[in-house]
Design an enzyme around this catalytic site. Structure first.
Site, short mmCIF file in Angstrom:
data_model
loop_
_atom_site.label_atom_id
_atom_site.label_comp_id
_atom_site.label_asym_id
_atom_site.label_seq_id
_atom_site.Cartn_x
_atom_site.Cartn_y
_atom_site.Cartn_z
N ASP A 197 172.66 99.58 -51.14
CA ASP A 197 172.00 98.34 -50.78
C ASP A 197 172.49 97.25 -51.72
O ASP A 197 173.36 97.50 -52.57
CB ASP A 197 170.47 98.49 -50.82
CG ASP A 197 169.81 97.66 -49.72
OD1 ASP A 197 170.01 96.43 -49.72
OD2 ASP A 197 169.10 98.23 -48.87
N HIS A 271 173.15 93.89 -46.47
CA HIS A 271 172.68 94.74 -47.57
C HIS A 271 173.86 95.39 -48.31
O HIS A 271 173.81 96.58 -48.65
CB HIS A 271 171.72 95.82 -47.04
CG HIS A 271 170.37 95.27 -46.68
ND1 HIS A 271 169.47 94.85 -47.62
CD2 HIS A 271 169.77 95.05 -45.48
CE1 HIS A 271 168.36 94.40 -47.03
NE2 HIS A 271 168.53 94.51 -45.72
N GLU A 335 169.28 93.40 -40.88
CA GLU A 335 169.18 92.18 -41.68
C GLU A 335 170.54 91.67 -42.17
O GLU A 335 170.79 91.62 -43.36
CB GLU A 335 168.24 92.44 -42.87
CG GLU A 335 166.83 92.79 -42.41
CD GLU A 335 165.86 93.07 -43.56
OE1 GLU A 335 164.70 92.67 -43.44
OE2 GLU A 335 166.27 93.69 -44.56
C1 TNX Z 1 163.11 95.78 -44.46
S1 TNX Z 1 163.52 98.30 -42.77
C2 TNX Z 1 164.29 96.42 -44.77
C3 TNX Z 1 164.49 96.92 -46.14
C4 TNX Z 1 163.35 96.59 -47.06
C5 TNX Z 1 162.05 96.79 -46.31
C6 TNX Z 1 160.83 96.59 -47.15
C7 TNX Z 1 164.92 97.72 -42.89
C8 TNX Z 1 165.88 98.21 -41.94
N1 TNX Z 1 165.21 96.76 -43.82
O1 TNX Z 1 165.71 96.45 -46.65
O2 TNX Z 1 163.41 97.40 -48.17
O3 TNX Z 1 162.00 95.91 -45.22
O4 TNX Z 1 159.67 97.00 -46.47
#
Ligand code: TNX
Length: 620
Positions: A197, A271, A335
């Site tokens: 990440d 990420h 994301e």
């Molecule tokens: C969203 S769930 C994210 C993570 C974070 C999380 C915290 C997902 C696919 N991405 O990068 O850690 O929320 O709840």
């Protein structure tokens, strides 16, 4: 004399009651069917373990368990015994070779006063052993007892997942093994290992050593809640950690021995700041420099969909596939802000040249390229539900995390789906109560009851589409989870609810029985194994206001052997407060109120949060 008799009678009926009160015999996840019978089997060091597969993992697992408990555990191959003598008393039979079918991963257990018989194949036998271990009562000197019963069991879902983010905080080999032990005990069979990440790259890649030399280290870490506090406080402490390939292989073997598949995740194209810090040429601005992130959230710095990136990612994934033998490789896909791509001439040209619609199309192209390569190696991809945007890669399995929408859409398109919605109590980084006594967490609200109530099959799907929901998973993101003790606090007891959501038939689910009968027993067991967990507040205790002149308090501890303490003077309750032993009746004078505060302390000394019932007779 009469009194003594009465006492003995009472004690005896109490014991009977304790034995007969739980139709599920304390087993989590609740089996498909349990038929309780009178009597018990006694395991002693002389009890024989008789099997047609002495070297099978499940046989070895059971024998090791018996050895650890001082209950013998030497195995006898049943084929070495003359046919006429094979039906023995005081024996546990593990029978792999039998006529007829059992459902996949299914098993049967029969316990009589004379012997125990486990029937199952491979994972099925392993799960028979896990169930048997849960009903063995070892609290006797030199022997153990098992209640007589017939159990038939098999899982509702094939994919039963638990995730761990080791990027935001790193968890060492020993902890990961403890995590796998827990998963196995509760029949979870897929460990989703979030290895990379923005805040850290945690897996050794031989071809690209800087991924760990640089990418596994951050200079410091944000203090407090990132979203709620922008005071720019950092801890000033360098942080690092990664697994060598040897350690990964060790863990893969350990998981394999417990019928757990590992789904490794290399999160792309978002990420990825830790990778950019090591190899800036992966970004759309190769001349820029990047730092492994010290805060949480979503970064605009993402991988560029260039040939340099694809070449490196293929190499990385090739090493990953050598380490992890399972079918699935998780490529992330979540994301990924499009800012960097929008600002890049390269990306703009690529969109135009390839006839892509926009940056979402580019993201689809990115995931599609990865999928092609991974499919060419005989594996399949899983991605977070963002991979639906701009068009789904042809063979992808979707993990639905932003509610169930993505999962429903994917299943309707004929793709496999794993449900893991934050809104359904599947995010174990969310708070377990609304009390300010909860430790720092990311927010949200996922109490045990909510996790338990989740049903992975949405009403919106017809029965054909529903078959594409291959399972369910809970996620443990670790932005605010820096230690094993906290990880276990966030995991337990919610993981036990997940296990029942994933395994048990809907008709066997019963929250009252789960919470009041089985959770107490299982938490006491977990405490004796040295696990940390969130102690549930006593049944009947919560933060609330009741009005009127009189109030009755009736409480039940939710860890076997735990004690409840209370105050009515406004002070925080603790071990020095009044012990709660029986229902209490309070009379509140007109115009007054009184706070009944209580908490629970386990035999091992763990405390629940304190709750406050305000008994209000002010008439206001
Ligand atoms: C969203 S769930 C994210 C993570 C974070 C999380 C915290 C997902 C696919 N991405 O990068 O850690 O929320 O709840």
């Amino acid at each position: 004399m009469k009194n003594i008799l009465l006492l003995i009678l009472l004690a005896f009926s109490g014991q009977l009651l304790a034995q007969s009160s739980d139709p599920n015999l304390g087993i989590i996840p609740a089996p498909v069917s349990v038929k309780k019978l009178a009597g018990e089997f006694r395991i002693t060091p002389e009890t024989m373990v008789l099997t047609d597969s002495p070297n099978h993992l499940a046989t070895q697992f059971f024998a090791n368990y018996l050895k650890k408990k001082g209950l013998g555990g030497s195995i006898t191959d049943i084929n070495t015994i003359a046919k006429a003598n094979r039906s023995m008393k005081n024996a546990v039979y593990l029978t792999f070779d039998f006529k007829g079918d059992l459902p996949a991963e299914g098993y049967e257990i029969s316990v009589t006063g004379e012997h125990i018989t486990l029937k199952g194949r491979d994972a099925g036998m392993f799960y028979a052993v896990q169930t048997l271990i849960q009903i063995i009562d070892v609290n006797n000197p030199g022997y153990a007892t098992v209640p007589c019963a017939e159990i038939k069991d098999y899982p509702r879902f094939a994919y039963r997942g638990m995730h761990l983010d080791v990027a935001r905080h790193f968890f060492g080999v020993d902890f990961v093994k403890r995590y796998l032990d827990l998963m196995a005990a509760y029949k979870l069979n897929n460990f989703h290992w979030h290895l990379t990440d923005d805040q850290g790259w945690r897996v050794e890649i031989k071809k690209y050593p800087k991924l760990t030399e640089i990418g596994s280290k951050r200079a410091q870490t944000k203090v407090g809640n990132f979203k709620g506090n922008d005071s720019d406080l950092f801890d000033g402490t360098p942080y690092d950690g990664f697994y060598t390939q040897d350690q990964i292989l060790d863990i893969v073997n350990y998981a394999h021995d417990r019928y757990i598949n590992i789904v490794p995740e290399i999160d792309m194209p978002g990420h990825s700041v830790a990778a950019l810090a090591a190899y800036p040429e992966l970004s759309c601005v190769p001349s820029a420099t990047y730092e492994v992130m010290q805060t949480w959230g979503v970064s605009d710095n993402v991988l560029c969909p260039s040939e340099t990136t694809f070449k490196m990612e293929d190499d990385i994934l090739r090493e990953i596939m050598e380490l992890f033998p399972g079918k699935y490789i998780h490529i992330g896909g979540d994301e990924c802000p499009k800012k960097a791509w929008k600002a890049s001439d390269f990306c703009r040209n690529m969109i135009a040249d390839s006839g892509l619609r926009d940056e979402n199309g580019l993201q689809s192209y990115f995931i599609g390229r990865l999928e092609k390569f991974i499919n060419s190696q005989g594996r399949s991809i899983i991605g977070w539900d963002e991979i639906l945007e701009g068009g789904l890669a042809p063979n992808a399995t979707v993990m639905s995390w932003r509610g169930e929408k993505g999962g429903i859409a994917a299943a309707q398109l004929g793709h496999d789906v794993i449900m893991t919605p934050g809104s359904g109590g599947m995010y174990f980084d969310h708070g377990q109560s609304k009390s300010t006594q909860e430790p720092l967490n990311i927010g949200g609200f996922a109490p045990l009851s909510k996790t338990y109530a989740y049903d992975p099959i949405p009403d919106a799907l017809n029965s054909e589409q529903a078959k594409h929901v291959i399972g369910v998973q809970a996620n443990l993101w670790t932005e605010y989870i820096p230690t094993p003790a906290k990880a276990e606090y966030m995991l337990l007891p919610r993981m036990l609810a997940l296990s029942e959501v994933a395994w048990s038939p809907k008709s066997a689910k019963d929250y009252k029985n789960f919470l009041e009968e089985r959770i107490p027993k299982n938490l006491a067991m977990l405490e004796s194994e040295g696990y940390n967990f969130r102690v549930p507040e006593p049944e009947g205790a919560k933060d609330t206001t009741v009005t009127g002149p009189q109030f009755k308090v009736e409480l039940k501890p939710l860890v076997a052997g735990a004690k409840i303490y209370y105050t009515i003077d406004g002070y925080m309750p603790g071990a020095t407060s009044l012990p709660y032993t029986q229902p209490l009746l309070f009379n509140i004078p007109a115009g007054k109120y009184m706070d009944f505060k209580c908490m629970e302390i386990t035999p091992g000394g763990k405390s629940s949060i304190a709750t406050d019932i305000r008994m209000d007779n002010t008439g206001k």
